[in-house]
Design an enzyme around this catalytic site. Structure first.
Site, PDB file in Angstrom:
ATOM      1  N   CYS A 167       0.861  -1.016  -0.056  1.00 17.33           N
ATOM      2  CA  CYS A 167       0.054  -0.027   0.108  1.00 17.33           C
ATOM      3  C   CYS A 167       0.776   1.259   0.112  1.00 17.33           C
ATOM      4  O   CYS A 167       0.393   2.270  -0.500  1.00 17.33           O
ATOM      5  CB  CYS A 167      -0.951  -0.052   1.310  1.00 17.33           C
ATOM      6  SG  CYS A 167      -0.040  -0.548   2.858  1.00 17.33           S
TER       7      CYS A 167
ATOM      8  N   HIS B 101      -0.137   0.852   7.887  1.00 16.65           N
ATOM      9  CA  HIS B 101      -1.052   0.811   6.454  1.00 16.65           C
ATOM     10  C   HIS B 101      -1.110   2.076   6.220  1.00 16.65           C
ATOM     11  O   HIS B 101      -1.182   3.233   6.676  1.00 16.65           O
ATOM     12  CB  HIS B 101      -2.533   0.345   6.749  1.00 16.65           C
ATOM     13  CG  HIS B 101      -3.170   0.113   5.638  1.00 16.65           C
ATOM     14  ND1 HIS B 101      -2.917  -0.650   4.493  1.00 16.65           N
ATOM     15  CD2 HIS B 101      -4.562   0.537   5.454  1.00 16.65           C
ATOM     16  CE1 HIS B 101      -3.947  -0.621   3.502  1.00 16.65           C
ATOM     17  NE2 HIS B 101      -4.997   0.234   4.234  1.00 16.65           N
TER      18      HIS B 101
END
Lengths: 96, 502
Positions: free
Chosen positions: B194, B459
């Site tokens: 990500c 993340h």
């Protein structure tokens, strides 16, 4: 002083402000201050919500609803600062 | 098929109008009066836009004998021309009547009153040149009128030339679907990727970079996707903007190519998005200058990376005794800001910029080359040249020998940012009066990259504003519409601002 005299004086002041470049300077200063305090962001947000809730949004009906609010939420200290600057400029320009 | 496309290209000579048309406008533009309308509109726009900046400068006006007209005189003339005929108001919004010589203000209702008493319908905004229909109560537009307005403004009126040649485009193309034209598509997370996908999304929705790729500037590359990262990016643009597919895209080619070029990107741990951004920009720079060597021939590289992101920082070191100062100018692709530790409860991006540009006292005593005395010096950083896209990194991660920490402090950021206080005063283009030409330093937020979680097990997501002003959150392959409030409350790590047109 008659109404027409006032109007005439106002016009002369506007003329001096524009020609001297002071109007642009004040305008830019105000715009910058309003960005900094998040006023522009807030107006953006309010306008978005007005437009979304309006059945047929037009410039007229949106500005009718946003203008009074927009004037109202300008922080007092900015109003004071701008007025002071205008006053200072006029002192040098308008004969007593 | 071909005739439809050809017609579109013809019409493409005229820029799309900003506003929709209305029945009243349609009527007058199909009547016998239409040529007069076009002519009068052109004249009015000339006055309205007379003193507007073009490329950062006030345009030059000359009298018939060739001598220059002073700014003061121009300002006076224009002021007179835009003045309301009834109340002499000239500073706020006034309208030129399209059908006669009346000028009326908005504030005191004189423009509106004029249209009611004469039956005239349109006013031309004396500040922008846009047309207002008093029957509809709204601004309206038309292709040809917009062309006139834009040409008076000195804006580019030619469509962007593609890099492949017009023939190829006509023969091989069809207009994209509305869905495809948004370019909205998510990336499948291939295992802690990500950090990559968030950055690529900010590139996919970056207008300058998007135009570059969609105009075919990388099409002539002879390498393949397995060795050329830019080819992989080109492919992403093609697929995202050219097809209707919305299910997540697996960036396998990009990952493979990236790992080949930079080994450290391989592995299972999450990498730093900012580092990847720098890496990606460098790859695009290398590809562009390889394909178009003429871009890198002077001291300023004009590749797409540098044209979009490159600015300049000026470092000024001043002797405290004699105040003699020395400037050094360095290139920059973004601004890395320390998060200011201040006493008030909400720290903002402006606070961090204040810290970045504050005068710093240098520890060491040195002999000043100018006054020859032993002295301390101060150093100050200011921006000397602003790029079209201004990127910020908030230094949230601190790495030491023993550990890494993350600063979670929420930093407030404006949706509109004025960079003027942080620039060198010579950066401002002064006109003859010595005033700054403003409006060239205001930016609008268009993307943020957010890191969620701890240093090693975090993340990344990003939130990007699309063409219609809607904010979309990209969380791997999930794309959601979010509100402006949601954006403002987010804990940004990287921020991207785009220069606003004044």
């Amino acid at each position: 002083m008659t109404n027409s005299d006032v109007q005439h004086l106002k016009q002369q002041i506007q003329d001096v402000l524009v020609e001297s470049g002071k109007y642009d300077e004040l305008s830019n200063f105000l715009r910058s201050k309003l960005y900094q305090v998040g006023w522009t962001d807030e107006i953006n947000r309010l306008t978005q919500s007005i437009v979304t809730n309006e059945a047929k949004p037009t410039f007229s009906n949106v500005i009718e609803r946003i203008e009074p609010k927009a004037m109202d939420i300008v922080p007092e200290h900015i109003k004071t600062e701008i007025l002071a600057k205008i006053e200072e400029f006029l002192k040098d320009v308008v004969p007593k | 098929m071909t005739s439809t496309v050809k017609k579109t290209l013809e019409e493409a000579k005229f820029s799309p109008p900003v506003f929709d048309s209305c029945p009243h406008l349609k009527q007058i533009l199909t009547s016998n009066a239409k040529d007069t309308v076009y002519r009068n509109y052109g004249l009015a726009v000339n006055v309205a836009l007379a003193l507007k900046l073009r490329n950062g400068n006030i345009p030059l006006y000359k009298t018939s004998d060739g001598s220059k007209v002073e700014y003061k005189k121009l300002a006076r003339l224009r002021n007179k021309a835009v003045r309301c005929r009834e109340c002499l108001e000239s500073l706020s919004c006034t309208y030129f009547c399209l059908q006669c010589s009346h000028v009326g203000c908005w504030k005191n209702g004189h423009a509106s009153a004029h249209t009611k008493s004469t039956g005239h319908v349109f006013g031309i905004d004396s500040q922008t040149g846009y047309i207002f229909c008093f029957r509809c109560g709204d601004y309206v537009g038309d292709q040809r009128l917009e062309f006139i307005r834009q040409s008076k403004q000195g804006e580019r009126t030619e469509p962007i030339m593609n890099n492949l040649g017009t023939e190829t485009i006509i023969d091989g193309s069809r207009p994209p679907s509305l869905k495809a034209s948004t370019g909205l598509r998510g990336f499948i997370n291939m295992g802690a990727t990500c950090f990559m996908s968030s950055i690529v999304q900010t590139i996919v929705h970056n207008p300058f970079v998007r135009d570059y790729f969609l105009s075919g500037y990388h099409a002539k590359c002879t390498k393949k996707m397995d060795t050329c990262i830019t080819c992989c990016i080109d492919e992403i643009f093609k697929v995202f903007y050219g097809t209707d597919e919305t299910k997540g895209y697996g960036p396998t080619a990009l990952l493979t190519a990236a790992w080949r070029v930079k080994n450290s990107l391989a592995g299972y741990s999450e990498q730093d998005a900012h580092e990847f951004w720098q890496f990606l920009l460098d790859e695009i720079h290398k590809s562009d200058t390889e394909l178009h060597p003429e871009l890198d021939d002077t001291s300023t590289c004009r590749c797409i990376t540098h044209k979009t992101f490159a600015g300049q920082l000026q470092s000024t070191v001043t002797c405290e005794k004699c105040l003699h100062s020395k400037n050094t100018v360095d290139p920059m692709l973004d601004l890395s800001l320390e998060i200011a530790k201040i006493s008030k409860d909400k720290v903002t991006l402006n606070d961090c910029l204040d810290l970045f540009t504050s005068k710093e006292k240098l520890d060491s005593m040195t002999i000043c080359s100018h006054c020859k005395k032993e002295t301390t010096r101060t150093k100050q950083l200011l921006v000397r040249k602003l790029p079209p896209i201004l990127a910020f990194q908030l230094k949230r991660f601190e790495h030491s020998a023993s550990s890494s920490t993350k600063i979670e402090t929420h930093v407030g950021f404006p949706l509109f940012l004025d960079m003027e206080p942080y620039t060198v005063s010579e950066t401002l283009n002064s006109n003859e009066q010595g005033r700054a030409s403003w409006g060239l330093m205001t930016y609008q937020l268009f993307a943020i990259v957010i890191h969620i979680g701890s240093v090693n097990t975090g993340h990344y997501i990003c939130i990007i504003k699309n063409r219609d002003g809607n904010w979309f959150k990209f969380d791997d392959s999930r794309i959601t519409l979010v509100s402006q409030d949601y954006v403002s409350k987010s804990n940004a790590y990287l921020l991207y601002y785009i220069l606003c047109q004044a």
